[in-house]
Design a protein around this motif. Structure first.
Motif, PDB file in Angstrom:
ATOM      1  N   LEU A 471       0.830  -1.199   0.000  1.00  0.00           N
ATOM      2  CA  LEU A 471       0.000   0.000   0.000  1.00  0.00           C
ATOM      3  C   LEU A 471       0.870   1.256   0.000  1.00  0.00           C
ATOM      4  N   ASN A 472       0.359   2.324  -0.598  1.00  0.00           N
ATOM      5  CA  ASN A 472       1.073   3.597  -0.620  1.00  0.00           C
ATOM      6  C   ASN A 472       0.768   4.364   0.662  1.00  0.00           C
ATOM      7  N   ASN A 473       1.813   4.731   1.410  1.00  0.00           N
ATOM      8  CA  ASN A 473       1.602   5.399   2.697  1.00  0.00           C
ATOM      9  C   ASN A 473       1.871   6.901   2.629  1.00  0.00           C
ATOM     10  N   PHE A 474       1.772   7.505   1.439  1.00  0.00           N
ATOM     11  CA  PHE A 474       2.036   8.941   1.309  1.00  0.00           C
ATOM     12  C   PHE A 474       1.128   9.755   2.227  1.00  0.00           C
ATOM     13  N   GLY A 475      -0.147   9.366   2.308  1.00  0.00           N
ATOM     14  CA  GLY A 475      -1.094  10.111   3.125  1.00  0.00           C
ATOM     15  C   GLY A 475      -0.848   9.998   4.616  1.00  0.00           C
ATOM     16  N   LYS A 476       0.010   9.072   5.025  1.00  0.00           N
ATOM     17  CA  LYS A 476       0.301   8.887   6.448  1.00  0.00           C
ATOM     18  C   LYS A 476       1.513   9.694   6.919  1.00  0.00           C
ATOM     19  N   ILE A 477       2.201  10.343   5.994  1.00  0.00           N
ATOM     20  CA  ILE A 477       3.403  11.085   6.376  1.00  0.00           C
ATOM     21  C   ILE A 477       3.027  12.319   7.191  1.00  0.00           C
ATOM     22  N   LYS A 478       3.638  12.478   8.349  1.00  0.00           N
ATOM     23  CA  LYS A 478       3.423  13.639   9.212  1.00  0.00           C
ATOM     24  C   LYS A 478       4.549  14.638   8.942  1.00  0.00           C
ATOM     25  N   TRP A 479       4.274  15.562   8.042  1.00  0.00           N
ATOM     26  CA  TRP A 479       5.328  16.466   7.597  1.00  0.00           C
ATOM     27  C   TRP A 479       5.792  17.403   8.706  1.00  0.00           C
ATOM     28  N   ASN A 480       4.938  17.668   9.680  1.00  0.00           N
ATOM     29  CA  ASN A 480       5.377  18.518  10.786  1.00  0.00           C
ATOM     30  C   ASN A 480       6.449  17.836  11.630  1.00  0.00           C
ATOM     31  N   ASN A 481       6.553  16.498  11.545  1.00  0.00           N
ATOM     32  CA  ASN A 481       7.645  15.790  12.207  1.00  0.00           C
ATOM     33  C   ASN A 481       8.862  15.629  11.303  1.00  0.00           C
ATOM     34  N   ILE A 482       8.649  15.668  10.002  1.00  0.00           N
ATOM     35  CA  ILE A 482       9.762  15.544   9.059  1.00  0.00           C
ATOM     36  C   ILE A 482      10.640  16.796   9.087  1.00  0.00           C
ATOM     37  N   ILE A 483      10.031  17.961   9.169  1.00  0.00           N
ATOM     38  CA  ILE A 483      10.778  19.213   9.010  1.00  0.00           C
ATOM     39  C   ILE A 483      11.839  19.417  10.095  1.00  0.00           C
ATOM     40  N   PRO A 484      11.546  19.214  11.396  1.00  0.00           N
ATOM     41  CA  PRO A 484      12.631  19.360  12.384  1.00  0.00           C
ATOM     42  C   PRO A 484      13.789  18.394  12.141  1.00  0.00           C
ATOM     43  N   GLN A 485      13.482  17.192  11.676  1.00  0.00           N
ATOM     44  CA  GLN A 485      14.550  16.246  11.359  1.00  0.00           C
ATOM     45  C   GLN A 485      15.382  16.750  10.184  1.00  0.00           C
ATOM     46  N   THR A 486      14.712  17.390   9.224  1.00  0.00           N
ATOM     47  CA  THR A 486      15.425  17.970   8.087  1.00  0.00           C
ATOM     48  C   THR A 486      16.356  19.083   8.544  1.00  0.00           C
ATOM     49  N   TRP A 487      15.913  19.878   9.517  1.00  0.00           N
ATOM     50  CA  TRP A 487      16.787  20.914  10.074  1.00  0.00           C
ATOM     51  C   TRP A 487      18.064  20.298  10.648  1.00  0.00           C
ATOM     52  N   ILE A 488      17.888  19.243  11.441  1.00  0.00           N
ATOM     53  CA  ILE A 488      19.043  18.612  12.090  1.00  0.00           C
ATOM     54  C   ILE A 488      19.991  18.035  11.045  1.00  0.00           C
ATOM     55  N   ILE A 489      19.435  17.314  10.070  1.00  0.00           N
ATOM     56  CA  ILE A 489      20.265  16.716   9.018  1.00  0.00           C
ATOM     57  C   ILE A 489      21.026  17.797   8.262  1.00  0.00           C
ATOM     58  N   SER A 490      20.337  18.868   7.891  1.00  0.00           N
ATOM     59  CA  SER A 490      20.978  19.954   7.146  1.00  0.00           C
ATOM     60  C   SER A 490      22.092  20.591   7.967  1.00  0.00           C
ATOM     61  N   ALA A 491      21.827  20.806   9.254  1.00  0.00           N
ATOM     62  CA  ALA A 491      22.823  21.439  10.119  1.00  0.00           C
ATOM     63  C   ALA A 491      24.057  20.562  10.276  1.00  0.00           C
ATOM     64  N   VAL A 492      23.851  19.271  10.513  1.00  0.00           N
ATOM     65  CA  VAL A 492      24.981  18.360  10.717  1.00  0.00           C
ATOM     66  C   VAL A 492      25.807  18.242   9.436  1.00  0.00           C
ATOM     67  N   CYS A 493      25.135  18.103   8.301  1.00  0.00           N
ATOM     68  CA  CYS A 493      25.859  18.012   7.026  1.00  0.00           C
ATOM     69  C   CYS A 493      26.636  19.296   6.753  1.00  0.00           C
ATOM     70  N   TYR A 494      26.016  20.429   7.064  1.00  0.00           N
ATOM     71  CA  TYR A 494      26.691  21.707   6.849  1.00  0.00           C
ATOM     72  C   TYR A 494      27.929  21.823   7.732  1.00  0.00           C
ATOM     73  N   TYR A 495      27.821  21.369   8.967  1.00  0.00           N
ATOM     74  CA  TYR A 495      28.965  21.453   9.875  1.00  0.00           C
ATOM     75  C   TYR A 495      30.147  20.652   9.345  1.00  0.00           C
TER      76      TYR A 495
END
Length: 727
Positions: A471-495
């Motif tokens: 089944l496709n779980n696109f509709g189950k993605i909680k983007w408000n939880n994805i974005i803070p993780q994206t911040w952390i990943i971007s910051a660590v990679c940038y460092y």
């Protein structure tokens, strides 16, 4: 690799394109004089969440990104296209492996319907038996969930059974009672536990198909009216080409490299249907980081790596380490893996998974428990200290966010848990897996095996219940939880891309073929092998060409792990094969198979008899590779056979299976009994000269013997408690 036009997305998402290209057209600012902790805020704000959503939507629209399937190659083409927009150089690293490829499955429903409908084959049982059933006509019965009450009055022998997908492992019941095949109906909701229970841990050749809900309703009607159906399914193991895609963005220090990686393939119990939208989020973040680093040029060179072969024993990352990392003249400082989902906004920093957790990285102590060797843990101390210090200084008040975005913290560090230096101390609750609640695989672990500083950023409490399903779980993605993780990943990679200095001697963390540390050994050994058959005329062994070879990278007798526990190869015309990435001083088990082209039955198996592994007697060959140096070899004896399948191998004293796994921690069993399934020649009561025995904790066993052999079979559910077999 030829790049084809990618699929257009429906018009409702055109606004995403507009948002994305508007952001791309903004003039780049110069941040060269701004301190790195302030500069990173501008970098994070460069990340376009709309583009991440768009890429996730596209990748999940390809039906299946399973390695070797059409959607996988289209995803690879898309990634190459995106990397070509932003990277200075794009390299497609190719490798060979084996995959079960569906050649086509369908069901014909007879008059008055006269319909030919599409069906989809399930993943091979035991990771071995890919079923072939051509033009079989029979009665079809709908048995709902397949409980005993549902089966009452149904003539199962040679029939085709229609079942609800959410029915546990009840399909084994109808298989044991003589059904010819089972067809599962698409559910409205399901989970990965249900998906994994649709396969057996033993190589049982029993056709299992999957149809969509609309087709399921038609088949229910046909079953009720007694209309016969004809089914056709064909899945075969094939040698295929996998891709690791590398986008290089050159930095000022062009020979200093930071690797940022994730995998872009997916897996489902129905290989042809594996949209896995949430899994595609990590790939989409990688593509967006490529765009951001192309605008904010890094100090160090960035390798953005999109792996495949993640679910096949991490074979893609392993081949990358062997052919790219260990052959590079550049200074690779660290590898950062991305593996996120949307259960929570917090992340674990992990460097170990169950795959390597019990290898040379651990030491036994007298108490019988295990602890991480301090010397190994200290290698990551500087990463923890520097990343912690950097994240704590980032002022997130300057980050762009909507009101719906997570606002429960005022700093990024509070969202992070480091799991580099915690060992087991009397309880499994405090270990290398951090908050992880189920089995997981890290793409960065093969790099760890060559003593590189590699770790993965993974969502905390990542149950991922909607993964591994058709089944496709696109509709189950909680983007408000994805974005803070994206911040952390971007910051660590940038460092890591821009920090002036790490204060570490690179030679101490450089990738190495073999590394002998204090109390632990790491390395990347090469296994060369050959599949052979004993020839009684010559008294020696002759090659068996084009056999399927499996190398176990994790204990496969676990109902939540069995599809992912192996790497696969196909032996060449001389029976030769090669595996890479064996950690020294660790046993690696292998087996080998060939199949009947017309039925999918096992035609050749590993030989455990006198001229093979000689189990139960002295001498013999071995299927266990135990590397001590950079190279190791093995000879895998095979024999021509016929399979015998056994069901309901349970402990009759307690009426339970011999092993039950605990789905909560990633490396734990409720209990496991030392059971033994054995085969003997009936006349001599001795083991056959040629035989093979395997059985799984789901109670299914398969015995392979020479055609025409009269055999007796015994089963002892607990050899420590019972001196004689129970059956």
């Amino acid at each position: 690799m030829k790049i084809r036009n990618v699929l257009a997305i429906i018009s409702i998402y055109v606004v995403v394109f507009i948002t994305f290209f508007s952001s791309v057209s903004l003039q780049q600012k110069s941040y060269s004089t701004i301190p790195i902790s302030e500069n990173v805020v501008n970098f994070i704000n460069e990340v376009n969440v709309s583009k991440i959503i768009y890429d996730t939507l596209f990748l999940s629209s390809l039906n299946s990104r399973t390695l070797g399937y059409q959607g996988f190659y289209r995803a690879a083409e898309y990634i190459v296209t995106e990397f070509n927009k932003y990277a200075d150089k794009v390299i497609v690293h190719e490798y060979k492996t084996a995959m079960p490829i569906e050649k086509g499955s369908w069901i014909y429903i007879g008059p008055p319907y006269n319909l030919n409908v599409t069906a989809y084959a399930l993943w091979p049982n035991g990771g071995i038996s890919a079923s072939v059933l051509k033009n079989y006509t029979g009665k079809i019965y709908y048995v709902r969930e397949g409980g005993f009450a549902d089966l009452d009055g149904v003539n199962l022998a040679e029939s085709i059974i229609l079942m609800d997908f959410n029915s546990g492992r009840n399909w084994l019941r109808v298989a044991s009672l003589g059904a010819k095949a089972v067809v599962f109906i698409e559910p409205s909701e399901t989970n990965q536990n249900e998906a994994l229970l649709k396969g057996s841990m033993s190589p049982l050749n029993f056709p299992r198909l999957y149809v969509d809900s609309k087709t399921g309703e038609i088949l229910k009607s046909a079953a009720e009216r007694g209309v016969p159906v004809t089914i056709n399914t064909e899945m075969r193991w094939e040698e295929i080409t996998g891709y690791n895609i590398i986008g290089e963005i050159e930095g000022e220090l062009k020979d200093d490299v930071i690797i940022i990686s994730t995998h872009f393939d997916s897996w489902s119990i129905v290989p042809s249907l594996s949209p896995s939208a949430e899994e595609a989020v990590s790939t989409s973040i990688l593509l967006e980081l490529a765009r951001c680093f192309s605008k904010h040029r890094p100090t160090r060179t960035i390798w953005l790596v999109a792996y495949s072969g993640h679910w096949e024993g991490c074979i893609g990352p392993t081949e990358f380490v062997e052919h790219v990392m260990l052959n590079s003249s550049k200074r690779i400082w660290t590898q950062i893996g991305i593996d996120i989902s949307s259960e929570t906004p917090q992340v674990d920093f992990l460097n170990l998974s169950p795959n390597l957790a019990s290898s040379g990285l651990w030491q036994a102590i007298p108490s019988g428990s295990f602890v991480r060797t301090p010397q190994f843990a200290l290698r990551f101390d500087w990463v923890k200290r520097q990343v912690s210090d950097f994240l704590s200084k980032i002022d997130i008040s300057g980050l762009k966010r909507e009101e719906s975005i997570y606002t429960g913290t005022h700093d990024l560090l509070s969202l992070v848990k480091f799991n580099f230096d915690i060992g087991i101390s009397g309880s499994w609750a405090w270990g290398w897996w951090g908050t992880q609640t189920s089995y997981y695989i890290l793409d960065t672990e093969p790099s760890l095996a060559v003593d590189a500083i590699s770790f993965t950023i993974r969502t905390q409490y990542a149950r991922r219940s909607s993964w591994l399903t058709p089944l496709n779980n696109f509709g189950k993605i909680k983007w408000n939880n994805i974005i803070p993780q994206t911040w952390i990943i971007s910051a660590v990679c940038y460092y890591f891309a821009n920090a002036p200095s790490f204060g570490v001697d690179w030679s101490s963390i450089a990738p190495k073929r073999i590394y002998v540390g204090v109390q632990y050994i790491l390395g990347f050994s090469k296994l060369s092998g050959q599949t052979v058959e004993f020839n009684p005329e010559t008294g020696w062994y002759t090659p068996i060409p084009r056999a399927l070879i499996r190398m176990m990278v994790y204990a496969g007798n676990d109902e939540h792990v069995w599809p992912f526990a192996y790497r696969y190869k196909v032996s060449d015309e001389d029976g030769k094969f090669i595996f890479y990435g064996l950690v020294p001083y660790t046993p690696w088990a292998l087996d080998a198979w060939k199949f009947d082209e017309n039925t999918g039955d096992i035609a050749y198996s590993l030989d455990q008899g006198f001229y093979g592994l000689a189990q139960g007697v002295s001498g013999g060959l071995t299927n266990i590779a135990y590397p001590l140096t950079e190279r190791v070899s093995v000879l895998l004896p095979m024999f021509k056979c016929v399979p015998v399948t056994l069901f309901d191998l349970i402990d009759l004293r307690r009426m339970r299976r011999v092993a039950i796994s605990d789905v909560r921690p990633p490396y734990h069993m409720f209990f496991s009994e030392p059971a033994r399934l054995e085969v003997f020649e009936s006349a001599s009561r001795s083991r056959p000269l040629f035989y093979y025995v395997t059985f799984g904790s789901d109670g299914v066993g398969v015995i392979c013997v020479k055609n025409g052999t009269t055999i007796s079979i015994t089963f002892n559910p607990n050899i420590n408690e019972l001196s004689k077999p129970l059956i």
